[in-house]
Design a protein around this motif. Structure first.
Motif, PDB file in Angstrom:
ATOM      1  N   ALA A 173      62.667  57.024  62.680  1.00 20.62           N
ATOM      2  CA  ALA A 173      62.231  57.355  61.319  1.00 20.62           C
ATOM      3  C   ALA A 173      63.300  58.164  60.587  1.00 20.62           C
ATOM      4  O   ALA A 173      63.524  57.963  59.385  1.00 20.62           O
ATOM      5  CB  ALA A 173      60.915  58.136  61.371  1.00 20.62           C
ATOM      6  N   ILE A 174      63.966  59.079  61.299  1.00 24.07           N
ATOM      7  CA  ILE A 174      65.058  59.846  60.700  1.00 24.07           C
ATOM      8  C   ILE A 174      66.177  58.904  60.239  1.00 24.07           C
ATOM      9  O   ILE A 174      66.730  59.049  59.143  1.00 24.07           O
ATOM     10  CB  ILE A 174      65.609  60.884  61.695  1.00 24.07           C
ATOM     11  N   LYS A 175      66.501  57.905  61.075  1.00 21.63           N
ATOM     12  CA  LYS A 175      67.572  56.963  60.736  1.00 21.63           C
ATOM     13  C   LYS A 175      67.234  56.165  59.473  1.00 21.63           C
ATOM     14  O   LYS A 175      68.123  55.829  58.682  1.00 21.63           O
ATOM     15  CB  LYS A 175      67.820  56.004  61.898  1.00 21.63           C
ATOM     16  N   ILE A 176      65.947  55.874  59.279  1.00 22.93           N
ATOM     17  CA  ILE A 176      65.532  55.067  58.132  1.00 22.93           C
ATOM     18  C   ILE A 176      65.958  55.711  56.823  1.00 22.93           C
ATOM     19  O   ILE A 176      66.432  55.037  55.900  1.00 22.93           O
ATOM     20  CB  ILE A 176      63.995  54.874  58.138  1.00 22.93           C
ATOM     21  N   VAL A 181      68.429  58.796  51.265  1.00 25.81           N
ATOM     22  CA  VAL A 181      68.312  60.200  50.871  1.00 25.81           C
ATOM     23  C   VAL A 181      69.667  60.735  50.407  1.00 25.81           C
ATOM     24  O   VAL A 181      69.765  61.398  49.367  1.00 25.81           O
ATOM     25  CB  VAL A 181      67.749  61.058  52.027  1.00 25.81           C
ATOM     26  N   VAL A 182      70.708  60.444  51.163  1.00 26.08           N
ATOM     27  CA  VAL A 182      72.050  60.909  50.788  1.00 26.08           C
ATOM     28  C   VAL A 182      72.469  60.300  49.453  1.00 26.08           C
ATOM     29  O   VAL A 182      72.958  60.997  48.554  1.00 26.08           O
ATOM     30  CB  VAL A 182      73.071  60.559  51.886  1.00 26.08           C
ATOM     31  N   PHE A 183      72.255  59.009  49.280  1.00 24.68           N
ATOM     32  CA  PHE A 183      72.696  58.321  48.063  1.00 24.68           C
ATOM     33  C   PHE A 183      71.983  58.855  46.819  1.00 24.68           C
ATOM     34  O   PHE A 183      72.627  59.295  45.862  1.00 24.68           O
ATOM     35  CB  PHE A 183      72.462  56.811  48.198  1.00 24.68           C
ATOM     36  N   PHE A 184      70.661  58.839  46.834  1.00 23.16           N
ATOM     37  CA  PHE A 184      69.918  59.213  45.629  1.00 23.16           C
ATOM     38  C   PHE A 184      69.997  60.717  45.355  1.00 23.16           C
ATOM     39  O   PHE A 184      70.011  61.141  44.197  1.00 23.16           O
ATOM     40  CB  PHE A 184      68.461  58.762  45.746  1.00 23.16           C
ATOM     41  N   VAL A 493      72.706  59.500  67.216  1.00 22.76           N
ATOM     42  CA  VAL A 493      71.784  60.290  66.398  1.00 22.76           C
ATOM     43  C   VAL A 493      70.684  60.918  67.260  1.00 22.76           C
ATOM     44  O   VAL A 493      70.139  61.969  66.932  1.00 22.76           O
ATOM     45  CB  VAL A 493      71.167  59.412  65.288  1.00 22.76           C
ATOM     46  N   GLU A 494      70.386  60.272  68.394  1.00 23.90           N
ATOM     47  CA  GLU A 494      69.368  60.815  69.297  1.00 23.90           C
ATOM     48  C   GLU A 494      69.712  62.215  69.795  1.00 23.90           C
ATOM     49  O   GLU A 494      68.845  62.942  70.281  1.00 23.90           O
ATOM     50  CB  GLU A 494      69.182  59.877  70.493  1.00 23.90           C
ATOM     51  N   ALA A 495      70.990  62.605  69.641  1.00 23.02           N
ATOM     52  CA  ALA A 495      71.406  63.946  70.057  1.00 23.02           C
ATOM     53  C   ALA A 495      70.670  65.030  69.292  1.00 23.02           C
ATOM     54  O   ALA A 495      70.568  66.174  69.757  1.00 23.02           O
ATOM     55  CB  ALA A 495      72.913  64.104  69.868  1.00 23.02           C
ATOM     56  N   ILE A 496      70.140  64.682  68.114  1.00 27.00           N
ATOM     57  CA  ILE A 496      69.394  65.662  67.319  1.00 27.00           C
ATOM     58  C   ILE A 496      68.237  66.237  68.120  1.00 27.00           C
ATOM     59  O   ILE A 496      67.834  67.384  67.924  1.00 27.00           O
ATOM     60  CB  ILE A 496      68.870  65.007  66.019  1.00 27.00           C
ATOM     61  N   GLY A 497      67.703  65.433  69.050  1.00 31.88           N
ATOM     62  CA  GLY A 497      66.591  65.899  69.885  1.00 31.88           C
ATOM     63  C   GLY A 497      66.908  67.170  70.652  1.00 31.88           C
ATOM     64  O   GLY A 497      66.001  67.953  70.965  1.00 31.88           O
TER      65      GLY A 497
END
Length: 539
Positions: A173-176, A181-184, A493-497
């Motif tokens: 869900a974070i990847k989605i 989010v960054v663009f807008f 990205v799973e490293a965020i865990g």
């Protein structure tokens, strides 16, 4: 839950009726007295503006809603569109800027001849922090039980069919939302900069200070994280199923020329499909500048981008509601897979990050002394209430009313400066976030055995500065920002865990750092503009 009322503005006491309804309803919703008073005052200013621009015989519609712990007031009235403009008198201009100072907590739109305002009275940040801390403790207990008490077969089943799926879904869900989010956020932010630049010298000085401290914060973050190396090299690789992915990515070409060339994409869609966030940021900068250069269509596009920005920030907020569950699963799995040593490493990294925060706060004191020729101890003594408020609320926007009051009453700063500088700082001055990103991206690179080279640091520095200017002011936004950086250096990205368990705690200190920098910058700009009362400052 919704409460709605319609009041005729032709009645002499319509304003009193509206404010009484708002106050009584918020009290019935068990909103704290402080938040209720703040909402009442903000609603009063809003209704005055709505009434001034209202159509003949317009009626005021008030709706108070509660959803997922958030409480908001919605005001609607037929009338002409209004905007903060240079030809307004000073009192109206300050009022309009102050209303918009609340960022996502104050949303104005004009549609079908009707002015609409939404004011967020209560956000569930404090509840989220409390739930996350509870989840962290429960995850620690469950992890120890799974590792040493519960039979291995049962523990493996729980990890495989419950804990890992929940954690994986959260990370997906974070990847989605990372790219949109960054663009807008960045497009909307750049559009705002164009408008703010029209304010002239004041805007230039404020933005100059914020940019200067952002660079210092980023440099301190890299310095201390590289100096105090938390955790053993590659300790997280034990949990990676396919370590070759990390190794291959870390061998990629990270030369400065390559990094600069790759910023420009070959087409508009590819960066979003491949989640190349540096290219997404380039496109956002390009679009943000172009929005203000196309004449009559500029306003239409700006509204569209602001709507899309609000949409994805709302989606991010919804995803962030699941952070306590992700924290519970992450810390339990961390104990099961890597043992207590990994938790010690994460806590050590958090201590390094918090230590860097306090160094940055000392930098603000030095700047107050050297540039402003003012007593820094007096400065910190005057703003201590704002620092504590920011620490406990974990939100620059939520602490803004307190900080505005402190700037006027304790620092002696003219409203002309602080009513502009503090709201702007709550949006773009994210020194604490810069330190968070630099500290933990170096820690996670070390945890996954990725060597961080000088060209990689230069590339990340640019990304961090851009992210700090456009970071959305919603819970969980720092996790999205760090996901951007991890993708640049080849860490999954799973490293965020790994850092989920400590994120809510360090976020409190990040926010305190952000608001302290806002007030320091506001003070120095006000003094340089001779809009500062030294007697109030020293009293």
């Amino acid at each position: 839950m919704k409460d709605t009322i319609i009041i005729k503005t032709s009645e002499e006491d319509y304003l009193e009726k509206a404010l009484k309804y708002i106050k009584d309803t918020l009290i019935k919703r068990k909103v704290s007295k402080a938040n209720a008073i703040r909402a009442e005052l903000l609603s009063e200013e809003t209704i005055i503006l709505l009434a001034k621009n209202a159509a003949p015989d317009a009626v005021l519609r008030i709706k108070i809603t509660s959803f997922l712990g958030d409480v908001s007031v919605e005001l609607k009235m037929k009338g002409q569109e209004f905007e903060p403009a240079a030809d307004e008198d000073e009192e109206e201009a300050v009022r309009s800027i102050l209303l918009r100072a609340y960022g996502e907590k104050f949303k104005y739109t004009h549609k079908n001849g009707e002015n609409r305002v939404r004011i967020v009275v209560v956000k569930a940040e404090q509840t989220a922090v409390r739930n996350t801390v509870v989840a962290m403790v429960l995850g620690l207990v469950v992890g120890l039980l799974l590792k040493d008490v519960i039979p291995a077969a049962v523990g493996d089943g729980l990890c495989t069919y419950l804990l890992r799926p929940i954690k994986t879904m959260f990370m997906s869900a974070i990847k989605i939302v990372i790219a949109p989010v960054v663009f807008f956020s960045l497009v909307t932010c750049i559009s705002q900069f164009k408008n703010l630049a029209e304010l002239g010298r004041l805007a230039a000085k404020v933005m100059g200070f914020y940019t200067f401290t952002t660079i210092i914060a980023t440099a301190l973050g890299f310095t201390f994280s590289l100096l105090f190396k938390a955790g053993e090299w590659g300790f997280a690789l034990e949990t990676v199923q396919d370590t070759t992915v990390v190794a291959e990515t870390s061998d990629a070409d990270f030369s400065l020329i390559s990094a600069l060339v790759n910023i420009v994409p070959s087409n508009f869609v590819k960066p979003f499909v491949e989640a190349d966030t540096l290219q997404v940021m380039f496109l956002a900068l390009l679009v943000g500048v172009a929005v203000g250069m196309i004449g009559e269509y500029s306003t239409i596009l700006k509204d569209i981008f602001e709507a899309c920005n609000s949409l994805f920030l709302t989606i991010t907020t919804m995803i962030a509601k699941a952070i306590p569950f992700a924290v519970f699963c992450s810390i339990a799995l961390m104990i099961v897979d890597m043992g207590g040593a990994s938790l010690v490493s994460v806590l050590t990294a958090a201590l390094v990050q918090v230590g860097t925060i306090f160094v940055m706060i000392c930098v603000y004191g030095v700047l107050v002394l050297v540039i402003g020729h003012l007593n820094p101890f007096k400065f910190f003594g005057n703003i201590k209430e704002g620092m504590v408020t920011s620490l406990t609320l974990s939100s620059s926007s939520a602490a803004m009313p307190t900080n505005l009051r402190i700037c006027k009453e304790k620092l002696g700063i003219s409203p002309k400066v602080c009513n502009f500088s503090i709201p702007l700082g709550a949006t773009v001055n994210m020194d604490g976030t810069c330190i968070f990103l630099t500290s933990f991206v170096i820690f996670l690179a070390r945890a996954y055995g990725v060597e961080v080279t000088a060209p990689m640091i230069m590339s990340m520095t640019l990304s961090i500065i851009l992210l700090s200017f456009s970071a959305p002011g919603v819970p969980g936004s720092a996790l999205i920002c760090i996901g951007v950086l991890l993708g640049q250096i080849g860490v999954p990205v799973e490293a965020i865990g790994l850092i989920l368990p400590v994120n809510p705690l360090v976020d409190m200190f990040d926010t305190m750092n952000n608001t302290t920098g806002d007030m320091a910058g506001t003070l120095l700009v006000a003094k340089s503009e001779k809009l500062f009362d030294i007697d109030i400052y020293n009293s």
